[in-house]
Motif scaffolding. Structure first.
Motif, mmCIF file in Angstrom:
data_model
loop_
_atom_site.group_PDB
_atom_site.id
_atom_site.type_symbol
_atom_site.label_atom_id
_atom_site.label_comp_id
_atom_site.label_asym_id
_atom_site.label_seq_id
_atom_site.Cartn_x
_atom_site.Cartn_y
_atom_site.Cartn_z
ATOM 1 N N ASN A 292 46.424 43.392 30.275
ATOM 2 C CA ASN A 292 45.542 42.644 31.160
ATOM 3 C C ASN A 292 45.619 43.236 32.566
ATOM 4 O OD1 ASN A 292 48.046 41.757 32.048
ATOM 5 N ND2 ASN A 292 47.881 39.756 31.077
ATOM 6 N N TRP A 293 45.212 42.488 33.571
ATOM 7 C CA TRP A 293 45.180 43.021 34.934
ATOM 8 C C TRP A 293 46.556 43.418 35.442
ATOM 9 C CZ3 TRP A 293 47.587 40.734 39.188
ATOM 10 C CH2 TRP A 293 48.101 39.441 38.980
ATOM 11 N N HIS A 297 44.765 46.927 32.784
ATOM 12 C CA HIS A 297 43.894 46.966 31.602
ATOM 13 C C HIS A 297 44.062 48.244 30.771
ATOM 14 C CE1 HIS A 297 41.929 43.405 33.203
ATOM 15 N NE2 HIS A 297 41.786 44.026 34.343
ATOM 16 N N GLU A 299 43.896 51.223 31.806
ATOM 17 C CA GLU A 299 42.930 52.234 32.229
ATOM 18 C C GLU A 299 43.550 53.219 33.210
ATOM 19 O OE1 GLU A 299 39.864 49.804 33.845
ATOM 20 O OE2 GLU A 299 39.153 49.087 31.896
ATOM 21 N N SER A 321 41.923 44.824 22.887
ATOM 22 C CA SER A 321 41.232 44.000 23.879
ATOM 23 C C SER A 321 40.813 44.812 25.105
ATOM 24 C CB SER A 321 42.111 42.828 24.312
ATOM 25 O OG SER A 321 43.333 43.287 24.853
ATOM 26 N N ASN A 322 41.502 45.925 25.380
ATOM 27 C CA ASN A 322 41.128 46.789 26.497
ATOM 28 C C ASN A 322 41.184 48.275 26.141
ATOM 29 O OD1 ASN A 322 40.533 45.328 29.129
ATOM 30 N ND2 ASN A 322 42.380 44.258 28.467
#
Length: 575
Positions: A292-293, A297, A299, A321-322
């Protein structure tokens, strides 16, 4: 109606009656609930009294949100759902923030709220605290149920408990109308309507093929990394996780509430070189952590675009999910770690020395920079030299539970204060919620019997500061340390008009007087030496205390480490 029960309007031959109040308490007690956190009011005041008389401990709060946060923290610490009790209407709504936060953080809790007549709410006739509470709760809870008959109380409690703790844990709302609480039923028939839930959170093991896939990927990695999330701490599979990490030799990165699962002083910890570990890792194993954040994520640039992921999670819906998950491992963490250890001899893992050397070099560099920063001794105090004094005391008390919230108070304390034991750090969590401090601290003290230190920003403390009265009333061994820089983020913003600037709070506030007002100990510290002495004395007293630490109002940065999420007005130059 269950077989053999007596209709509510008929008295059994024995003549003994009970009611919904007693039946709720009996059902909770039968399922191992020993504490209720709440705030009384219509129509649940007698439920608190009955529960207390039955032997359940009742901790009365000053605000329902704090009671809910305490119940959530109790769930995290014990793996049993913490129970929060609220009145109807606004009392219910006040607790809803904590219920939503518990669900987001995957903490098992149950919010039990009284409610008014359905006939009033459904036709919007303007009843007392009229509100469709069930509908309001559903978007924010893992499950939401309403009990419509006294003989269904046992069923409702059982449903709530199993929903809260099974699979991915979360918050559950249980609505009990006033009429149901006051409804009479034969005591003998009532006893047949409650039961203890059997194996509410059954273990779930991954398949052999999934385990082999994950181990093969880790064995081929040149720069493997294990990321431990608060789910790993919640699982209480400490020995298995440590055995896997130490047997494989893979470096590990603990998220904030997973700190202490393995000691922060462990040689394989890369907490001090987090950025490099994330950016360079080529195979990352997520254990009870989500992309999550908090982990960008998954990335780039925080992560390598070529990184591959192994993920351990009880909820298969979390995978992909990401980022694509190359090796999903669906199951409870204890079962998954056991399965990995069982198959590890068939897939030996050797971590390349080049990777561990690269991390060790950066870790040494960052440690030197941190020591240099902590050695600074500005006056007035700033966050780092204040936290240096706090760390010196807590290093001598590793069994003390630490609660932490704020912006700078959270971000800097997380990096400065090491944890040596699992589940001893509770903080703002997945939502970054402010206001959890006093509720979490009270739950930690109640559930563990140990001393608690809550490190609070002065702004964060304001969300739940009146709970100091709750702490003093119950004589809990909680010391609240307030890093007081007189503002939200910092206290030196210049106002553009007659009113104080938006981020400025009351300068030189003496928060310690709040503790003294309710019979606790108060300390005011303006230097690290005074702070260290005050915290040492407060812990030794084993009594409620507040230590107000007067910091430089210019100390701190806006939004902590999240400045990039707080856009500036195009018409106003940045500071």
């Amino acid at each position: 109606m269950s077989a053999g029960s007596t209709p509510p309007d008929e008295t059994p031959q024995s003549g003994r009656l009970t009611d919904g109040f007693h039946l709720v308490a009996d059902a909770l007690k039968l399922n191992g609930i020993t504490t209720i956190y709440g705030l009384v009011g219509i129509p649940i005041t007698d439920l608190a009294r009955v529960a207390q008389t039955s032997g359940i401990r009742y901790i009365g709060f000053r605000h329902e949100a704090s009671a809910g946060h305490a119940a959530a923290a109790a769930g995290f610490l014990t793996q049993l759902p913490g129970v929060c009790l609220t009145a109807s209407g606004v009392g219910f709504l006040n607790g809803l923030t904590a219920l939503a936060n518990a669900t987001t953080n995957c903490f098992p809790m149950i919010q039990i709220s009284g409610s008014g007549p359905r006939a009033m709410a459904d036709l919007q006739r303007g009843g007392y605290e009229e509100l469709d509470q069930l509908a309001a709760a559903r978007p924010f809870a893992k499950g939401a149920y309403r009990i419509g008959r006294v003989e269904d109380i046992g069923l409702g409690v059982a449903r709530a408990i199993r929903t809260a703790v099974s699979g991915r844990p979360g918050g559950v709302y249980l609505d009990i109308p006033a009429a149901v609480l006051g409804q009479a039923i034969g005591a003998d028939a009532a006893a047949d309507t409650i039961w203890r839930v059997v194996d509410p959170a059954p273990r779930q093991s991954p398949g052999v093929a999934a385990v082999d896939r994950a181990l093969n990927l880790l064995a081929q990695a040149q720069r493997p990394l294990v990321v431990l999330g608060k789910g790993a701490a919640y699982a209480q599979a400490d020995a298995l996780i440590r055995q896997f990490v130490e047997t494989t030799g893979i470096p590990f990165l603990p998220m904030s509430m997973a700190k202490g699962l393995l000691p922060d002083s462990h040689p394989q910890s890369v907490a001090a070189t987090r950025s490099l570990a994330l950016a360079r890792g080529d195979v990352i194993m997520l254990v009870g952590a989500r992309l999550n954040w908090l982990l960008g994520h998954g990335e780039s640039p925080q992560w390598s675009a070529d990184a591959q992921f192994v993920q351990v999670d009880i909820a298969a819906s979390e995978f992909d999910s990401n980022r694509p998950i190359a090796a999903p491992l669906a199951g409870d963490i204890g079962s998954v770690m056991s399965a990995l250890l069982d198959r590890l001899p068939q897939h030996p893992i050797t971590v390349p020395r080049q990777w561990t050397s690269e991390l060790a070099e950066r870790k040494a560099h960052n440690d030197t920079a941190m020591h240099r920063r902590l050695a600074d001794d500005p006056h007035p105090m700033r966050f780092y030299n204040a936290l240096r004094a706090i760390r010196a005391v807590l290093d001598r008390h590793p069994d003390t539970y630490l609660v932490n919230e704020g912006a700078n108070a959270l971000d800097i304390a997380r990096n400065v204060i090491d944890m040596q034991l699992p589940r001893h750090r509770l903080d703002s969590g997945t939502w970054g919620a402010m206001g959890i401090g006093m509720g979490y601290a009270i739950a930690a003290a109640i559930e563990t019997g140990q001393s608690v230190v809550a490190i609070e920003g002065d702004s964060a403390f304001g969300f739940s500061g009146m709970e100091v009265e709750t702490i003093c009333r119950h004589r809990l061994p909680i010391t609240v340390v307030i890093l007081n820089n007189g503002g939200v983020y910092r206290g030196d913003e210049v106002a553009s008009g007659a009113d104080p600037a938006p981020t400025v709070l009351n300068a030189h506030a003496r928060h310690e007087l709040i503790a003294e007002a309710f019979g606790g100990k108060g300390f005011h510290a303006t230097t690290p030496s005074e702070l260290q002495t005050a915290l040492t004395e407060a812990l030794a007293s084993n009594e409620p205390a507040i230590v107000d630490c007067e910091l430089d109002p210019a100390s701190g940065v806006e939004s902590g480490h999240l400045t990039h999420l707080n856009p500036k007005s195009a018409a106003t130059p940045s500071a």
